[in-house]
Motif scaffolding. Structure first.
Motif, PDB file in Angstrom:
ATOM      1  N   ILE A 254       0.787  -1.227   0.000  1.00  0.00           N
ATOM      2  CA  ILE A 254       0.000   0.000   0.000  1.00  0.00           C
ATOM      3  C   ILE A 254       0.822   1.281   0.000  1.00  0.00           C
ATOM      4  O   ILE A 254       0.274   2.367   0.121  1.00  0.00           O
ATOM      5  N   ASP A 255       2.137   1.166  -0.148  1.00  0.00           N
ATOM      6  CA  ASP A 255       2.913   2.400  -0.293  1.00  0.00           C
ATOM      7  C   ASP A 255       2.924   2.883  -1.738  1.00  0.00           C
ATOM      8  O   ASP A 255       3.543   3.898  -2.054  1.00  0.00           O
ATOM      9  N   VAL A 256       2.205   2.169  -2.593  1.00  0.00           N
ATOM     10  CA  VAL A 256       2.151   2.546  -4.010  1.00  0.00           C
ATOM     11  C   VAL A 256       1.485   3.919  -4.169  1.00  0.00           C
ATOM     12  O   VAL A 256       0.582   4.284  -3.410  1.00  0.00           O
ATOM     13  N   LYS A 257       1.990   4.662  -5.136  1.00  0.00           N
ATOM     14  CA  LYS A 257       1.362   5.940  -5.484  1.00  0.00           C
ATOM     15  C   LYS A 257       0.147   5.657  -6.346  1.00  0.00           C
ATOM     16  O   LYS A 257       0.209   4.879  -7.296  1.00  0.00           O
ATOM     17  N   MET A 258      -0.942   6.332  -6.036  1.00  0.00           N
ATOM     18  CA  MET A 258      -2.178   6.074  -6.756  1.00  0.00           C
ATOM     19  C   MET A 258      -2.253   6.924  -8.025  1.00  0.00           C
ATOM     20  O   MET A 258      -2.942   7.951  -8.076  1.00  0.00           O
ATOM     21  N   ASP A 259      -1.501   6.505  -9.041  1.00  0.00           N
ATOM     22  CA  ASP A 259      -1.696   7.065 -10.376  1.00  0.00           C
ATOM     23  C   ASP A 259      -1.658   5.909 -11.372  1.00  0.00           C
ATOM     24  O   ASP A 259      -1.296   4.780 -11.016  1.00  0.00           O
ATOM     25  N   PHE A 260      -2.059   6.176 -12.604  1.00  0.00           N
ATOM     26  CA  PHE A 260      -2.191   5.100 -13.595  1.00  0.00           C
ATOM     27  C   PHE A 260      -0.895   4.333 -13.776  1.00  0.00           C
ATOM     28  O   PHE A 260      -0.871   3.102 -13.768  1.00  0.00           O
ATOM     29  N   ASP A 261       0.225   5.062 -13.909  1.00  0.00           N
ATOM     30  CA  ASP A 261       1.481   4.399 -14.251  1.00  0.00           C
ATOM     31  C   ASP A 261       2.069   3.633 -13.074  1.00  0.00           C
ATOM     32  O   ASP A 261       2.593   2.531 -13.242  1.00  0.00           O
ATOM     33  N   SER A 262       1.970   4.207 -11.854  1.00  0.00           N
ATOM     34  CA  SER A 262       2.548   3.523 -10.683  1.00  0.00           C
ATOM     35  C   SER A 262       1.820   2.218 -10.388  1.00  0.00           C
ATOM     36  O   SER A 262       2.447   1.212 -10.037  1.00  0.00           O
ATOM     37  N   LEU A 263       0.512   2.218 -10.530  1.00  0.00           N
ATOM     38  CA  LEU A 263      -0.222   0.980 -10.264  1.00  0.00           C
ATOM     39  C   LEU A 263       0.032  -0.055 -11.347  1.00  0.00           C
ATOM     40  O   LEU A 263       0.189  -1.242 -11.057  1.00  0.00           O
ATOM     41  N   ALA A 264       0.113   0.407 -12.599  1.00  0.00           N
ATOM     42  CA  ALA A 264       0.419  -0.525 -13.683  1.00  0.00           C
ATOM     43  C   ALA A 264       1.785  -1.161 -13.440  1.00  0.00           C
ATOM     44  O   ALA A 264       1.993  -2.356 -13.695  1.00  0.00           O
ATOM     45  N   ALA A 265       2.731  -0.384 -12.886  1.00  0.00           N
ATOM     46  CA  ALA A 265       4.086  -0.884 -12.661  1.00  0.00           C
ATOM     47  C   ALA A 265       4.116  -2.027 -11.636  1.00  0.00           C
ATOM     48  O   ALA A 265       5.008  -2.872 -11.683  1.00  0.00           O
ATOM     49  N   ILE A 266       3.149  -2.073 -10.713  1.00  0.00           N
ATOM     50  CA  ILE A 266       3.142  -3.204  -9.779  1.00  0.00           C
ATOM     51  C   ILE A 266       2.052  -4.222 -10.137  1.00  0.00           C
ATOM     52  O   ILE A 266       1.623  -5.029  -9.317  1.00  0.00           O
ATOM     53  N   GLY A 267       1.604  -4.166 -11.381  1.00  0.00           N
ATOM     54  CA  GLY A 267       0.704  -5.209 -11.875  1.00  0.00           C
ATOM     55  C   GLY A 267      -0.750  -5.036 -11.486  1.00  0.00           C
ATOM     56  O   GLY A 267      -1.539  -5.972 -11.552  1.00  0.00           O
ATOM     57  N   SER A 268      -1.128  -3.836 -11.087  1.00  0.00           N
ATOM     58  CA  SER A 268      -2.542  -3.616 -10.823  1.00  0.00           C
ATOM     59  C   SER A 268      -3.021  -2.469 -11.699  1.00  0.00           C
ATOM     60  O   SER A 268      -2.409  -2.178 -12.735  1.00  0.00           O
ATOM     61  N   MET A 269      -4.100  -1.804 -11.328  1.00  0.00           N
ATOM     62  CA  MET A 269      -4.531  -0.648 -12.121  1.00  0.00           C
ATOM     63  C   MET A 269      -5.335   0.336 -11.298  1.00  0.00           C
ATOM     64  O   MET A 269      -5.998  -0.027 -10.331  1.00  0.00           O
ATOM     65  N   LEU A 270      -5.262   1.597 -11.727  1.00  0.00           N
ATOM     66  CA  LEU A 270      -5.982   2.652 -11.017  1.00  0.00           C
ATOM     67  C   LEU A 270      -7.458   2.653 -11.412  1.00  0.00           C
ATOM     68  O   LEU A 270      -8.319   2.969 -10.595  1.00  0.00           O
ATOM     69  N   GLY A 271      -7.720   2.310 -12.678  1.00  0.00           N
ATOM     70  CA  GLY A 271      -9.102   2.180 -13.135  1.00  0.00           C
ATOM     71  C   GLY A 271      -9.980   3.350 -12.746  1.00  0.00           C
ATOM     72  O   GLY A 271      -9.646   4.510 -13.009  1.00  0.00           O
ATOM     73  N   SER A 272     -11.080   3.050 -12.077  1.00  0.00           N
ATOM     74  CA  SER A 272     -12.030   4.078 -11.672  1.00  0.00           C
ATOM     75  C   SER A 272     -11.713   4.621 -10.282  1.00  0.00           C
ATOM     76  O   SER A 272     -12.484   5.393  -9.736  1.00  0.00           O
ATOM     77  N   ALA A 273     -10.598   4.178  -9.697  1.00  0.00           N
ATOM     78  CA  ALA A 273     -10.163   4.608  -8.362  1.00  0.00           C
ATOM     79  C   ALA A 273     -11.175   4.265  -7.273  1.00  0.00           C
ATOM     80  O   ALA A 273     -11.320   4.991  -6.301  1.00  0.00           O
ATOM     81  N   GLY A 274     -11.855   3.175  -7.448  1.00  0.00           N
ATOM     82  CA  GLY A 274     -12.720   2.639  -6.391  1.00  0.00           C
ATOM     83  C   GLY A 274     -11.865   1.773  -5.480  1.00  0.00           C
ATOM     84  O   GLY A 274     -11.412   0.706  -5.875  1.00  0.00           O
ATOM     85  N   VAL A 275     -11.616   2.269  -4.276  1.00  0.00           N
ATOM     86  CA  VAL A 275     -10.704   1.593  -3.350  1.00  0.00           C
ATOM     87  C   VAL A 275     -11.540   0.766  -2.364  1.00  0.00           C
ATOM     88  O   VAL A 275     -12.297   1.329  -1.571  1.00  0.00           O
ATOM     89  N   ILE A 276     -11.414  -0.551  -2.442  1.00  0.00           N
ATOM     90  CA  ILE A 276     -12.206  -1.424  -1.568  1.00  0.00           C
ATOM     91  C   ILE A 276     -11.258  -2.070  -0.555  1.00  0.00           C
ATOM     92  O   ILE A 276     -10.337  -2.790  -0.925  1.00  0.00           O
ATOM     93  N   VAL A 277     -11.492  -1.753   0.713  1.00  0.00           N
ATOM     94  CA  VAL A 277     -10.561  -2.135   1.766  1.00  0.00           C
ATOM     95  C   VAL A 277     -11.088  -3.333   2.550  1.00  0.00           C
ATOM     96  O   VAL A 277     -12.253  -3.333   2.982  1.00  0.00           O
ATOM     97  N   MET A 278     -10.237  -4.346   2.723  1.00  0.00           N
ATOM     98  CA  MET A 278     -10.672  -5.559   3.439  1.00  0.00           C
ATOM     99  C   MET A 278      -9.784  -5.800   4.648  1.00  0.00           C
ATOM    100  O   MET A 278      -8.564  -5.754   4.538  1.00  0.00           O
ATOM    101  N   ASP A 279     -10.418  -6.077   5.778  1.00  0.00           N
ATOM    102  CA  ASP A 279      -9.630  -6.346   6.981  1.00  0.00           C
ATOM    103  C   ASP A 279      -9.443  -7.846   7.178  1.00  0.00           C
ATOM    104  O   ASP A 279      -9.867  -8.658   6.361  1.00  0.00           O
ATOM    105  N   GLU A 280      -8.775  -8.196   8.295  1.00  0.00           N
ATOM    106  CA  GLU A 280      -8.371  -9.584   8.544  1.00  0.00           C
ATOM    107  C   GLU A 280      -9.541 -10.554   8.692  1.00  0.00           C
ATOM    108  O   GLU A 280      -9.350 -11.754   8.609  1.00  0.00           O
ATOM    109  N   THR A 281     -10.761 -10.042   8.881  1.00  0.00           N
ATOM    110  CA  THR A 281     -11.900 -10.955   9.014  1.00  0.00           C
ATOM    111  C   THR A 281     -12.477 -11.356   7.654  1.00  0.00           C
ATOM    112  O   THR A 281     -13.476 -12.072   7.579  1.00  0.00           O
ATOM    113  N   THR A 282     -11.870 -10.875   6.582  1.00  0.00           N
ATOM    114  CA  THR A 282     -12.413 -11.128   5.240  1.00  0.00           C
ATOM    115  C   THR A 282     -11.958 -12.478   4.697  1.00  0.00           C
ATOM    116  O   THR A 282     -10.762 -12.770   4.691  1.00  0.00           O
ATOM    117  N   CYS A 283     -12.898 -13.254   4.221  1.00  0.00           N
ATOM    118  CA  CYS A 283     -12.557 -14.493   3.523  1.00  0.00           C
ATOM    119  C   CYS A 283     -12.305 -14.136   2.054  1.00  0.00           C
ATOM    120  O   CYS A 283     -13.210 -13.699   1.339  1.00  0.00           O
TER     121      CYS A 283
END
Ligand SMILES: Cc1cc2nc3c(=O)[nH]c(=O)nc-3n(C[C@H](O)[C@H](O)[C@H](O)COP(=O)(O)O)c2cc1C
Ligand code: SF4
Ligand code: FES
Lengths: 163, 421
Positions: B296-325
Motif C-alpha cells: 500500500i505504499d504505491v502511489k495512486m496514479d495510472f502508471d505507478s499501479l500498472a508498474a506493480i501489476g494492478s490498475m488505477l481504473g475508476s479509483a474505487g478503493v475497496i478495503v478488506m480487513d483480517e476478518t475477510t474471507c
C-alpha cells in the motif's frame, strides 16, 4: 384488451422521439414510459412499442430480455432491491437480505401474493460508502441494519408511505 | 490539505442550482471560451493538463478529442458516461448531485471543442434522482439561454439530452453504451473503428466519463499547466477516490494523482474500522488486481499501479480487513462478472460461468484440490481473447486473488471449510 398510450403519454412519446436523430434510439425511454403507463411491459406492450418505433417486435423483445430494470411481470408496490456487491457483502448484506426475506415472507426474486412487495438481489448500486444498502422503489436507503429493516417493513405494512 | 476543486461544492447548500454555481464563479469560463478561444485551443489546453480518462481506462482526454476528424461533414456527438457501475465506484453520483452545473459547463466546453451540437448523458437507470436533477437543471440552464440556440449570445448551439440506462453493467463500456443509446441491447462493438471516427449513429463521437468532463472548466480557467502540476508525471491533476469496505470513514476523497494508498486509507478514510488489521485492498474498482497489506505504499496514479501489476481504473478503493474471507470476496466478484457478461464471446460467457460455479462449490465445502489451478487456467483462457475488456476485468481478480492468497484457496479445498469463519 387493446394496448394504447393515453393522450398525455402520446404527447410525451413525441417529445422523446424528437430528442434523437433516429427513432429507435427512443427505445429505453419509451419502454420506461410504457412501464409507467401499463404497470409492466407485457408481450402485447412490446408489440405496441415496436409499432410506435417502427421496428420489428423482436427488437423490442431483445432489449426487454437484455436489461433488468424494466418490469416484464407485475411487481410489488414496494420493490426492495438489495445490493449484493463486494462492498455490501463486506458490510454484511447477506444477513440483511435473509432478515428482509423472513420479515416479508418471500424469497429474493419473488413478489408477495397481494402484490405489495418484491425482493430482488442486485449488483453494486454505486453507493458502497453506505453499505449495506438497497434501493426501495426510486430511493436509496443507506447503512442498513436488521433494526432499520424492521422499521421500514413495519411502516409499509401499516400502509405508511415512505419519504 | 490539498485544494478541493469539485468537492468544495459538496458542502455548499444548493450548489446544484444555477444561482449558487454562478455565485461561485460558475459559467464564466464558457463565456470566455466562446468569445476568445478556438476549439483547437481548448483541446490544446486539455492536452497540456495531462487529464486522463477517469472512467477507468485512463486515456489522455485531449488526445482523444483531437481524433475527431475535421473534414467529416456528419454531425459530431459528445456522450457523457454516467453509467457508474464498476463495483466500488460512486464518485460520479456526488459530481452529478452537487456539481450539476459544473458538469454542464464542462459538457458545453467539451462539445464546443469537438464541434458537437448535441450531447447525451447516459446515466445508469438506478440513478433515478440524479437523472431527475439533471433534467431539471438542464431546463434551468436552457431558460437562462445557456443551452439551446445562440448560447451566451454566441453563434454556438447545443442541446443536452439525458438518457437513462436500464440495469446492465456492460453498458458502461463505451461501445456497448453507444449500442444501448441507439436503442439496442448492449453488445460491445469490435474496435476499430473507434467511436471518435464512428460512434453514436455512425457519426464521430467522443465518450467521456462524468468526472473527466467535470474537471474541464477548471482546467480551462486556470490553465492546463496548473492542473498538470497538481499530479505526477503524465498523470495530471487530482481525482476522486471512492473508498469503501472496512474503513472508519468510507466516502469520496478528491486528492492529487499519486497520493499514496496508505495515506488514503489511514489518513483520509480514517484508518481501519474497529482497529482491525488490514488484509487486502482492491485499488481501482472490482476488476483491478488485488494488493496485499504490504503493497500500500504505491502511489495512486495510472502508471505507478500498472508498474506493480494492478490498475488505477475508476479509483474505487475497496478495503478488506483480517476478518475477510478472500475466497468469498473472489466469489462475489466473479459472480458479478458472470452475471454481467453480455454473452457475445465464448471465453467470457463460459469462463465466468465455470469460475463462478467452482468458487461456489469451494465455499460450500465441496472444493477439489485441482480447483485452484483450474480457476487460474480458466482466467488465463479468458484473458486477451474477448471483444471487450470485461473478459480481462473478470480474469484479473481470479489471477491476482489466487496468486496472492493461494494458501487460503488451498485450505478451503483441502479442509473443506473456511480458514476465517
Ligand atoms: C466493462 C466495462 C465497464 C465500464 N464501465 C464504465 C462506467 O461505468 N463509467 C465510465 O465512465 N466508464 C466505464 N468504462 C470505460 C469506458 O469504456 C470508457 O473508457 C470511458 O467512458 C471513457 O471516458 P474517459 O476517457 O473519460 O474515462 C467501462 C469499461 C468497461 C470495459
Ligand atoms: S468480453 Fe464478455 S462482456 Fe465483453 S463482449 Fe465479450 S462476452 Fe460481452
Ligand atoms: S457494493 Fe453495494 S453499493 Fe456498491
Amino acid at each position: 384488451m387493446s394496448v394504447e398510450f393515453s393522450a398525455a403519454a402520446r404527447k410525451k412519446f413525441d417529445e422523446i422521439v424528437n430528442q434523437y436523430p433516429q427513432r429507435q434510439a427512443a427505445m429505453l425511454p419509451v419502454l420506461y414510459l410504457a412501464e409507467k403507463e401499463f404497470g409492466h411491459v407485457s408481450p402485447e406492450v412490446e408489440v405496441y412499442v415496436a409499432s410506435l418505433l417502427q421496428v420489428p417486435p423482436v427488437k423490442v423483445h431483445e432489449v426487454m430480455t437484455f436489461y433488468t430494470l424494466i418490469a416484464r411481470q407485475p411487481r410489488g408496490k414496494y420493490h426492495f432491491q438489495v445490493c449484493r456487491g463486494l462492498s455490501c457483502d463486506l458490510g454484511g448484506c447477506e444477513n440483511i437480505l435473509k432478515h428482509l426475506s423472513e420479515r416479508l415472507g418471500i424469497k429474493p426474486g419473488e413478489t408477495s401474493a397481494d402484490l405489495k412487495f418484491t425482493i430482488t438481489e442486485v449488483e453494486c448500486l454505486a453507493s458502497c460508502e453506505t453499505a449495506p444498502m438497497m434501493q426501495l422503489n426510486e430511493d436509496y436507503i443507506d447503512n442498513l441494519s436488521e433494526k432499520k429493516i424492521d422499521e421500514i417493513v413495519e411502516k409499509l405494512k401499516n400502509g405508511k408511505v415512505m419519504k | 490539505m490539498p485544494e478541493k476543486i469539485i468537492s468544495k461544492f459538496f458542502d455548499i447548500p444548493n450548489s446544484h442550482t444555477v444561482e449558487v454555481y454562478e455565485q461561485h464563479g460558475g459559467y464564466q469560463t464558457i463565456r470566455r471560451v466562446l468569445k476568445e478561444m478556438t476549439p483547437d485551443q481548448v483541446t490544446q489546453e486539455v492536452i497540456k493538463s495531462n487529464l486522463r480518462g477517469l472512467g477507468g481506462a485512463g486515456f489522455p482526454t485531449g488526445r482523444k478529442w483531437s481524433f475527431i476528424p475535421k473534414d467529416n461533414p456528419k454531425p459530431k456527438y459528445l456522450v457523457v458516461n454516467a453509467d457508474e457501475s464498476e463495483p466500488g465506484t460512486f464518485k460520479d453520483r456526488y459530481v452529478i448531485d452537487h456539481y450539476t452545473h459544473g458538469l454542464l459547463e464542462g459538457i458545453m466546453i467539451a462539445a464546443y471543442a469537438i464541434g458537437a451540437h448535441k450531447a447525451f448523458i447516459y446515466i445508469r437507470g438506478e440513478y433515478v434522482r440524479q437523472a431527475e436533477r439533471l433534467v431539471e437543471q438542464i431546463k434551468a440552464a436552457r431558460k437562462k439561454g445557456y443551452l439551446g440556440k445562440k448560447i451566451f449570445g454566441s453563434d454556438y448551439e447545443l442541446e443536452v439530452v439525458v438518457h437513462r440506462g436500464a440495469g446492465a453493467y456492460i453498458c458502461g463500456e463505451e461501445t456497448a453504451l453507444l449500442e444501448s443509446l441507439e436503442g439496442k441491447k448492449g453488445w460491445p462493438r469490435m474496435k476499430p473503428p473507434f467511436p471518435a471516427i464512428e460512434g453514436a449513429f455512425r457519426c464521430p463521437t467522443i465518450v467521456n466519463n462524468v468526472e473527466t468532463i467535470a474537471y474541464v472548466p477548471t482546467i480551462i480557467e486556470r490553465g492546463g499547466e496548473w492542473f498538470a502540476k497538481l499530479g505526477t508525471e503524465r498523470n495530471g491533476g487530482v481525482r476522486f477516490f471512492s473508498v469503501s469496505g472496512h474503513v472508519k470513514k468510507p466516502g469520496v476523497y478528491e486528492l492529487p494523482m499519486g497520493t499514496p494508498l496508505r495515506e488514503i486509507i489511514f489518513e483520509h478514510a480514517g484508518g481501519m474500522k474497529n482497529g482491525a488489521k488490514l488484509k487486502a485492498v482492491v485499488p481501482g474498482g472490482s476488476s483491478a488486481p488485488i494488493l496485499t497489506a504490504d503493497e500500500i505504499d504505491v502511489k495512486m496514479d495510472f502508471d505507478s499501479l500498472a508498474a506493480i501489476g494492478s490498475m488505477l481504473g475508476s479509483a474505487g478503493v475497496i478495503v478488506m480487513d483480517e476478518t475477510t474471507c478472500i475466497v468469498r470476496a473472489l466469489y462475489v466478484v466473479t459472480r458479478f462478472y458472470h452475471h454481467e457478461s453480455c454473452g457475445q464471446c465464448t471465453p467470457c460467457r463460459e469462463g465466468t460461468g465455470w469460475a463462478d460455479k467452482i468458487l461456489h462449490r469451494i465455499l460450500e465445502g465441496r472444493g477439489r484440490p485441482e480447483d485452484v489451478d483450474n480457476l487460474v487456467t480458466i482466467a488465463n483462457n479468458i484473458f486477451g481473447n474477448t471483444i471487450c475488456p470485461l473478459g480481462d476485468a473478470a480474469a484479473w481478480p481470479i489471477q491476482s486473488y489466487v496468486k496472492k492468497f493461494r494458501d487460503e484457496f488451498e485450505y478451503h479445498c483441502r479442509e473443506r471449510k473456511c480458514n476465517i469463519h
